[in-house]
Design an enzyme around this catalytic site. Structure first.
Site, mmCIF file in Angstrom:
data_model
loop_
_atom_site.group_PDB
_atom_site.id
_atom_site.type_symbol
_atom_site.label_atom_id
_atom_site.label_comp_id
_atom_site.label_asym_id
_atom_site.label_seq_id
_atom_site.Cartn_x
_atom_site.Cartn_y
_atom_site.Cartn_z
ATOM 1 N N GLY A 1 0.843 -1.191 0.000
ATOM 2 C CA GLY A 1 0.000 0.000 0.000
ATOM 3 C C GLY A 1 0.878 1.240 0.000
ATOM 4 C CB CYS B 1 4.712 2.338 7.428
ATOM 5 S SG CYS B 1 4.209 3.799 6.508
ATOM 6 C CG LEU B 2 6.484 1.156 1.513
ATOM 7 C CD1 LEU B 2 5.996 1.412 0.092
ATOM 8 C CD2 LEU B 2 7.605 0.128 1.521
ATOM 9 C CD GLN C 1 3.146 5.873 2.712
ATOM 10 O OE1 GLN C 1 2.205 5.299 2.188
ATOM 11 N NE2 GLN C 1 4.164 5.224 3.264
ATOM 12 C CG HIS D 1 -0.174 6.778 5.249
ATOM 13 N ND1 HIS D 1 0.917 7.270 5.923
ATOM 14 C CD2 HIS D 1 0.087 5.464 5.021
ATOM 15 C CE1 HIS D 1 1.803 6.291 6.106
ATOM 16 N NE2 HIS D 1 1.319 5.188 5.577
ATOM 17 C CG HIS E 1 -1.105 1.323 7.153
ATOM 18 N ND1 HIS E 1 -0.188 0.838 8.065
ATOM 19 C CD2 HIS E 1 -0.406 2.163 6.333
ATOM 20 C CE1 HIS E 1 1.003 1.370 7.792
ATOM 21 N NE2 HIS E 1 0.903 2.171 6.753
ATOM 22 C CD GLU E 2 -1.506 2.442 2.492
ATOM 23 O OE1 GLU E 2 -1.071 3.601 2.348
ATOM 24 O OE2 GLU E 2 -0.779 1.505 2.893
HETATM 25 NI NI NI Z 1 2.195 3.287 5.582
#
Ligand code: NI
Length: 181
Positions: free
Chosen positions: A52, A99-100, A57, A145, A141-142
């Site tokens: 995701g 998470c990235l 991000q 963000h 989660h997304e």
């Molecule tokens: Ni994330």
């Protein structure tokens, strides 16, 4: 690299003020920019690799996210434009999340087990899905963000501070290693 592949985007690493900001809704005036952004977001997510990626991000404060769980190694891309959770189950589920924007960091996060999500796709078509399991956690989660919330905001301050300190240290170490090369 494939000359026709979309250009990759730079993923912001926490802490960063764009990651803490509430992203604004996509309007019809954004349609062209969003259509150009989405293939680049998928390419960036697959390259990372991740399941995701939300627009904040990649330093774009718009309510857009892409998801692909790659179940059975088969692509199943989902584009979420202006997603909204319209119902959440009272039952909760706990899974380990990463998470990235917090590379190498993981923690158990508890969220509603199932959610009903309404969203548009990149062509403006409306969708409503009921998500459970990994997809439910990933979509929540997304969407977090888009509201400036990271998975570490769901855990204790003690654990969060430990993770943020470790991340800062690892990032500093990587920069030092890169400078030596
Ligand atoms: Ni994330």
């Amino acid at each position: 690299m494939d000359a026709l592949a979309p250009d990759l985007l730079t993923i912001l690493i926490a802490p960063h003020k764009v990651l803490k900001a509430r992203a604004r809704a996509v309007t019809p005036a954004d349609a062209e920019a969003v259509r150009a952004l989405i293939p680049r977001m998928f390419a960036t997510m697959y390259q990372a690799p991740g399941i995701g990626l939300a627009a904040p991000q990649v330093n774009v404060s718009l309510r857009v996210a892409v998801v692909d769980l790659m179940a059975d190694e088969k692509p199943a891309p989902i584009v979420l434009v202006n997603p909204e959770i319209v119902a959440a189950s009272p039952e909760l589920a706990t899974r380990e999340e990463g998470c990235l924007s917090l590379p190498g960091q993981y923690a158990d996060v508890t969220r509603p087990a199932r959610v009903v999500v309404r969203f548009h796709d990149q062509l403006g078509a409306r969708h409503e899905i009921t998500a459970e399991g990994l997809l439910s956690a990933c979509i929540q989660h997304e969407i977090d963000h888009l509201d400036g919330v990271l998975f570490v905001d769901h855990i204790s301050a003690l654990k969060r501070n430990m993770i943020m300190r470790r991340l800062a240290k690892e990032q500093r170490q990587q920069r030092e290693d890169a400078a030596k090369r």
